[in-house]
Design a protein around this motif. Structure first.
Motif, PDB file in Angstrom:
ATOM      1  N   LEU A 172       0.800  -1.213   0.000  1.00  0.00           N
ATOM      2  CA  LEU A 172       0.000   0.000   0.000  1.00  0.00           C
ATOM      3  C   LEU A 172       0.841   1.274   0.000  1.00  0.00           C
ATOM      4  CD1 LEU A 172      -2.743  -1.036   2.604  1.00  0.00           C
ATOM      5  CD2 LEU A 172      -3.005  -0.869   0.122  1.00  0.00           C
ATOM      6  N   CYS A 173       2.021   1.229   0.617  1.00  0.00           N
ATOM      7  CA  CYS A 173       2.787   2.454   0.838  1.00  0.00           C
ATOM      8  C   CYS A 173       3.771   2.774  -0.277  1.00  0.00           C
ATOM      9  CB  CYS A 173       3.547   2.364   2.168  1.00  0.00           C
ATOM     10  SG  CYS A 173       2.483   2.381   3.619  1.00  0.00           S
ATOM     11  N   PHE A 174       4.249   1.799  -0.990  1.00  0.00           N
ATOM     12  CA  PHE A 174       5.288   2.074  -1.979  1.00  0.00           C
ATOM     13  C   PHE A 174       4.849   3.082  -3.040  1.00  0.00           C
ATOM     14  CE2 PHE A 174       7.827   1.265  -5.774  1.00  0.00           C
ATOM     15  CZ  PHE A 174       9.107   1.295  -5.246  1.00  0.00           C
ATOM     16  N   PRO A 175       3.602   3.040  -3.548  1.00  0.00           N
ATOM     17  CA  PRO A 175       3.236   4.012  -4.588  1.00  0.00           C
ATOM     18  C   PRO A 175       3.191   5.456  -4.108  1.00  0.00           C
ATOM     19  CG  PRO A 175       1.774   2.100  -4.648  1.00  0.00           C
ATOM     20  CD  PRO A 175       2.565   2.010  -3.383  1.00  0.00           C
ATOM     21  N   ASN A 176       3.015   5.690  -2.803  1.00  0.00           N
ATOM     22  CA  ASN A 176       2.904   7.060  -2.289  1.00  0.00           C
ATOM     23  C   ASN A 176       4.260   7.558  -1.838  1.00  0.00           C
ATOM     24  OD1 ASN A 176       2.382   9.064   0.154  1.00  0.00           O
ATOM     25  ND2 ASN A 176       0.552   9.112  -1.145  1.00  0.00           N
ATOM     26  N   MET A 177       4.657   8.730  -2.278  1.00  0.00           N
ATOM     27  CA  MET A 177       5.997   9.252  -2.004  1.00  0.00           C
ATOM     28  C   MET A 177       6.221   9.549  -0.529  1.00  0.00           C
ATOM     29  SD  MET A 177       5.572  13.106  -3.555  1.00  0.00           S
ATOM     30  CE  MET A 177       4.772  12.488  -5.034  1.00  0.00           C
TER      31      MET A 177
END
Length: 852
Positions: A402-407
Motif C-alpha cells: 500500500l505504501c510504496f506508490p505514495n511518495m
C-alpha cells in the motif's frame, strides 16, 4: 488476603511454573545458609533475606510502606555499626569512610552509567535503523554499509554513488516488498522465541511497574537484548510503528539491569523506582533529542511518585544520555534526531484560526485511533494470539504494497517528518513538494497519506514486534498539517489583497507550510497520549524557535480540550485498562460518596494469634494464593493484632524446619507467647531424639511474632472511599485493613477500588456494543475463508508441492514463548473483572524467570 472470585485460568490443569520453582529453590538455599550462621541474627539481616526472596515473586504488588520501613531499618543498622566503630576506635577508618561515601553516591554512579549506556544504545540503533530503511530502496557503491545520507554526504539531491536496485520500477517494488516482509518476519520470530515482553511499546506496563506492580522478565536482560535487536528491524519493515515508545522500554530495562549490580537497589524497590523514573526520562530524551522534555514526560505521564530528588536525577540521567548521543553524532549533522529543524520566520495572528483547526484534528485523531485500536487489540487477543509471527509478517507485506506508490508513505517516517517540517526556502525540495504547479497534487497525496497512515496505525500498533505510536502519530499530524499549510498558502496567493491577509508583507513569504506540519505533529502526539506540557517543551527543543511556543501551546490546548470530551487518559492508560493491570491514576479525581465499608471484602482469611498448628498454617498457604493475612486475637473477638505477608510466613516456616525438629502439630504463636522457652525461628530447639519426637510433639511451639507487622495501615469503615484511594496513590500500601473499635471488619485492596470504580462508570455510561462480538466473528470467518482460498490456489499452482494450510495453526511454524499479556482481559463489567493484583494462580507457561 481476601476471598476472591475464581480465576478463569484456574480451570485448566496446572503445573508448577518456573518462577514458583525458583522461589522454592531460593527459600531452600537461604534456609541452608541460615544453618551455618550464628543464631543471633539481627532484624536487618532477616529483612535482607526476605527481600531477596521477594525479588522472585511475579505478578505481585510492592508494599511501599513496608519498603520504606525496611530502608529506614537499613540506615539504622548502618548508623549503629558506625557508632560501634566510634566507640571502639574513636574515629572512622579510611576504609569505612570510603564505604560510606560509596553508599551515599551510589545513586549518581548508577544514573551516570545508565545514562551513558542509554546514549550508546540509542546512537547505534539510529545508525542501524537508517541503514536498514535505506537498503530497501538501494545501496551505496562506495561502501555497502553506508545509508543514503552518508553515501551522498553534502548532496541534497542524491549522488551517482547511491544506486537504486534496478531501473525497472516493478523490480524495485518487489525488492521493497521482500525486504519489508523479511525484516518483520525476523523481528516477530525473535520476539516470540526469546522475549515475548519485548513486543509492543511497554509504556503502559512501565507505568504500572513504577507504581509498584511486579512483572518478572519485563525489564530483564533478555528483553533489553531482543528489544534492541528487533526494534530497527520492525522500523525498517515499514510497519506504522515508531521507536520512541520502545526507547523508553529499553532505557528502563538498561536501568534495571545495571542497578541490580548495586546492593542499595538490588533489594529495595522504592529506590529502584527512582532509577526507573530517571531512565524513562532519558529514553524520551534520546528519542526526541529533548532532555528537558524527557524529564517532564516522566513527571507528567510515567511516574505516580516524583519527589524533587528524582527530578534532579532524571535530569542528570537525561543529560548524560543526550551528551553521549551528541558525542556519537549518528547523523553527522550535529543533530540528535533526524527531523530536527530550525525556523527563521515568525507567524501571524490570522493563522490562529488554522492552528485551532489543527488542534481540533489532533483531538479527533486521538479519540478515533484509541477507539478502533482497542477494538483491533481485542480482536487480536481473541483470534490472532496463535498467529503472532504470521500477523506481523502479513501486516508488513500489506503495508509495503500500500505504501510504496505514495511518495510520503514509501520513506521512513522520521525522514518523512524531516521533509515536511522544512521551509521551502531551505534549499531542499523533495519530489517537487515546494513547486506551485504541484501544489494540489501534493495536497491530495498528503490527504491520502494521512488517511492511510491512520488506518495502518490502528491495525499495526499492538502487533508482536517492538512498536511505538509516537512517531506514527506525529507523521499523521505532519501530513495533515502540511496539507493545511499548502491550502492556506494557495489561498494567500489567490487573494493576496484580502483584508484577512493584511498582516502579510509584500514580496516576503507569508505562509510557511512546514510550521503547519510541525504543529500538526504536536497536535497528533498530544491527542494520542493526552499530554500537554511535555509536548510543548519537546517540540520547542526540536525547533529551538521561541516564536512558535505560543502557537504550539494553542494547538496543544485545543487538542487537550477536544480529547477530554471523548474520555480521560491516553493510549497508555487505555492499554492499562485493557490488560487489567492494578493501577490507580493519580491524575483522576473521583466523587463516589460512599464509605470504604461498601467496597471492602468482609470475608477475610485471617490467622489467630495462637492455637493454629504448623500443619494448619501450611495447608492454608497451599490452598490459598493470598499475599498476606491479618493476625487477630481469636476468631470470636477478631481484635486486630497485626499483619503478616505470605513471603514472611513461608520464610519463617522454612527457617523453623531447618533450624530444628518441629512437629507438624506444633502450636504457632503470632504474638509473644507467655513462656520464654518456646522455640523461635531464630533459636535452635534443644536436640530431640527420634524416640522422643512423638512424646514431645504436643509440647513444641513456634513463635512467629517477630515476622508480623504490629502496626498495619488500618482505617475506619466510615472513611470515604476517595480518601482510601488517595492513601493507595500517595503511600502505596498493598492492602489497607478496615477495623472498628479494634476489631477487624474487612480489608480493601487496589483491586477492590478499581472494581467499584468501573462498576460506577459502567452504570453511568454503558460503552459495550452487543453486536461487536458478532462482527468480529464474521471478520474472523472471512479471514479464514480468504486464507483457505489462498492456500488452495498455491497448492494448485505448485502442483501439490507447497502446502500453506498446515502451518497456520502453529503461528507460522515458529516455536517459542507465549506473551503473558495475551491471557489478561480488559475491565468491562463488574461480572467480568480480571484485574491483576498478585493473587492470581497463574501459570502462563512462559519461563521468563531464568531470563530476568
Amino acid at each position: 488476603m481476601t476471598s476472591r472470585s475464581p480465576n478463569p485460568l484456574a480451570q485448566y490443569p496446572r503445573r508448577p511454573s518456573l518462577p514458583e520453582r525458583a522461589i522454592s529453590r531460593r527459600l531452600s538455599v537461604l534456609s541452608t545458609r541460615i544453618n551455618v550462621r550464628p543464631t543471633g541474627n539481627t532484624e536487618h539481616e532477616l529483612t535482607e533475606e526476605i527481600a531477596e526472596i521477594k525479588r522472585y515473586e511475579d505478578f505481585t504488588t510492592i508494599d511501599w510502606v513496608q519498603d520504606a520501613a525496611q530502608e529506614q531499618l537499613r540506615r539504622r543498622a548502618r548508623r549503629k555499626q558506625n557508632a560501634g566503630v566510634f566507640e571502639l576506635k574513636g574515629s572512622l577508618g579510611w576504609r569505612r569512610r570510603l564505604e560510606d561515601t560509596y553508599d551515599a553516591g551510589q545513586a549518581w554512579i548508577v544514573v551516570t552509567l545508565v545514562g551513558a549506556a542509554i546514549g550508546l544504545n540509542a546512537g547505534f540503533l539510529n545508525i542501524i535503523t537508517e541503514w536498514l530503511s535505506d537498503i530497501k530502496l538501494g545501496y551505496c557503491t562506495t561502501a555497502f554499509y553506508l545509508n543514503e545520507n552518508f553515501c551522498c554526504w553534502g548532496d541534497e539531491k542524491g549522488c551517482p554513488e547511491w544506486h537504486r536496485w534496478s531501473s525497472f520500477w516493478p523490480f524495485n517494488y518487489l525488492l521493497y516488498f521482500l525486504f519489508s516482509t523479511i525484516f518483520a518476519l525476523t523481528s516477530a520470530s525473535l520476539v516470540k522465541a526469546f522475549a515475548p515482553y519485548a513486543a509492543g511499546s511497554g509504556i503502559s506496563e512501565i507505568k504500572c511497574i513504577i507504581a509498584g506492580f511486579v512483572m518478572k522478565g519485563f525489564l530483564g536482560f533478555w528483553t533489553l537484548l531482543i528489544k534492541s535487536i528487533c526494534l530497527p528491524l520492525a522500523i525498517a519493515s515499514g510497519l506504522s510503528v515508531g521507536k520512541e515508545g520502545p526507547s523508553v522500554h529499553y532505557a528502563v530495562c538498561t536501568g534495571n539491569v545495571i542497578s541490580r549490580f548495586f546492593g542499595k537497589y538490588k533489594r529495595n524497590a522504592s529506590k529502584t523506582r527512582e532509577i526507573l523514573s530517571a531512565c524513562a526520562a532519558a529514553g524520551v530524551a534520546v528519542a526526541f533529542g529533548s532532555p528537558i522534555g524527557g524529564v517532564l514526560f516522566s513527571l507528567e505521564e510515567m511516574s505516580s511518585y516524583f519527589p524533587l530528588k528524582t527530578m534532579w536525577r532524571s535530569y542528570f540521567c537525561a543529560l548524560v544520555a543526550t551528551a553521549v548521543l551528541a558525542a556519537m553524532n549518528p547523523f553527522w549533522t550535529g543533530q540528535l534526531v533526524m527531523f530536527e529543524v530550525r525556523y527563521d520566520r515568525s507567524w501571524h495572528f490570522f493563522e490562529v484560526i488554522f492552528f485551532i483547526f489543527i488542534g481540533i484534528f489532533g483531538g479527533l485523531y486521538g479519540a478515533f485511533v484509541m477507539k478502533w485500536n482497542l477494538r483491533a487489540q481485542a480482536f487480536r487477543k481473541k483470534y490472532l494470539t496463535k498467529y503472532a509471527v504470521l500477523e506481523a509478517t502479513l501486516l508488513a507485506a500489506g503495508t509495503a504494497i500500500l505504501c510504496f506508490p505514495n511518495m510520503f508513505l514509501r520513506i521512513d517516517m522520521t525522514e518523512s517528518m524531516e521533509i515536511l517540517f522544512l521551509e521551502c526556502e531551505a534549499g531542499r525540495d523533495y519530489a517537487g513538494l515546494c513547486e506551485a504547479k504541484n501544489r494540489w497534487r501534493m495536497a491530495l497525496s498528503l490527504a491520502f497519506a494521512t488517511m492511510m497512515r491512520t488506518f495502518l496505525v490502528i491495525i499495526s500498533y499492538g502487533c508482536k514486534v517492538p512498536a511505538g505510536i509516537f512517531v506514527p502519530s506525529m507523521a499523521v499530524g505532519a501530513s495533515f498539517g502540511r496539507m493545511v499549510g499548502i491550502v492556506v498558502q494557495a489561498l494567500h496567493e489567490a487573494f493576496p489583497q484580502a483584508r484577512f491577509f493584511a498582516a502579510c508583507q509584500p514580496d516576503v513569504p507569508c505562509i510557511t507550510p512546514g510550521t503547519y506540519a510541525f504543529l500538526g505533529a504536536a497536535a497528533a502526539l498530544s491527542g494520542i497520549m493526552h499530554i500537554t506540557v511535555s509536548v510543548v517543551v519537546i517540540m520547542f527543543e526540536l525547533t529551538g524557535a521561541l516564536t512558535y511556543i505560543l502557537p504550539t501551546m494553542i494547538v496543544v490546548g485545543v487538542t487537550k480540550a477536544v480529547s477530554d470530551r471523548f474520555g480521560k487518559g491516553g493510549i497508555a492508560d487505555r492499554m492499562i485498562w485493557f490488560n487489567g493491570f492494578p493501577f490507580l491514576d493519580n491524575k483522576e479525581e473521583h466523587t463516589f460518596g460512599v464509605p470504604v465499608s461498601q467496597v471492602m471484602t468482609s470475608e477475610v482469611t485471617s490467622l489467630p494469634s495462637s492455637g493454629f498448628t504448623l500443619r494448619a498454617v501450611e495447608e492454608l498457604l497451599a490452598q490459598s494464593k493470598y499475599q498476606g493475612f491479618p493476625v487477630i486475637e481469636d476468631r470470636t473477638s477478631k481484635i486486630l493484632l497485626g499483619y503478616i505477608g505470605r513471603t514472611e510466613l513461608r520464610y519463617a516456616i522454612d527457617r523453623t524446619k531447618k533450624e530444628g525438629f518441629v512437629a507438624s502439630n506444633a502450636k504457632c504463636f503470632f504474638t509473644q507467647p507467655p513462656s520464654t522457652a518456646l522455640q523461635t525461628p531464630s533459636i535452635v530447639a534443644p536436640p530431640v531424639t527420634f524416640d522422643a519426637i512423638e512424646d514431645a510433639s504436643g509440647q513444641q511451639s513456634v513463635d512467629f511474632s517477630r515476622f508480623i507487622d504490629p502496626t498495619p495501615l488500618s482505617v475506619h469503615p466510615r472513611l470515604p472511599l476517595e480518601t482510601v484511594m488517595e492513601l493507595f496513590k500517595k503511600m502505596g500500601p498493598r492492602v489497607i485493613l478496615v477495623e472498628y473499635r479494634g476489631r477487624l471488619t474487612g480489608l480493601v485492596t487496589v483491586k477492590d477500588c478499581l472494581k467499584y470504580q468501573f462498576k460506577v462508570e459502567a452504570q453511568d455510561t454503558s460503552t459495550h456494543d452487543p453486536t461487536l462480538d458478532l462482527r468480529q466473528e464474521k471478520l474472523w470467518g472471512l479471514m479464514n475463508r480468504g486464507a483457505d482460498w489462498l492456500a488452495d490456489k498455491v497448492l494448485n499452482v505448485s502442483g501439490g508441492r507447497i502446502k500453506l494450510s498446515g502451518g497456520r495453526g502453529s503461528g507460522f511454524g515458529t516455536p517459542g514463548l507465549n506473551d503473558p499479556r495475551d491471557q489478561l482481559s480488559p475491565i468491562l463489567t463488574p461480572s467480568r473483572h480480571d484485574i491483576l493484583d498478585g493473587n492470581e494462580d497463574m501459570d502462563t507457561g512462559v519461563e521468563l524467570q531464568a531470563r530476568s
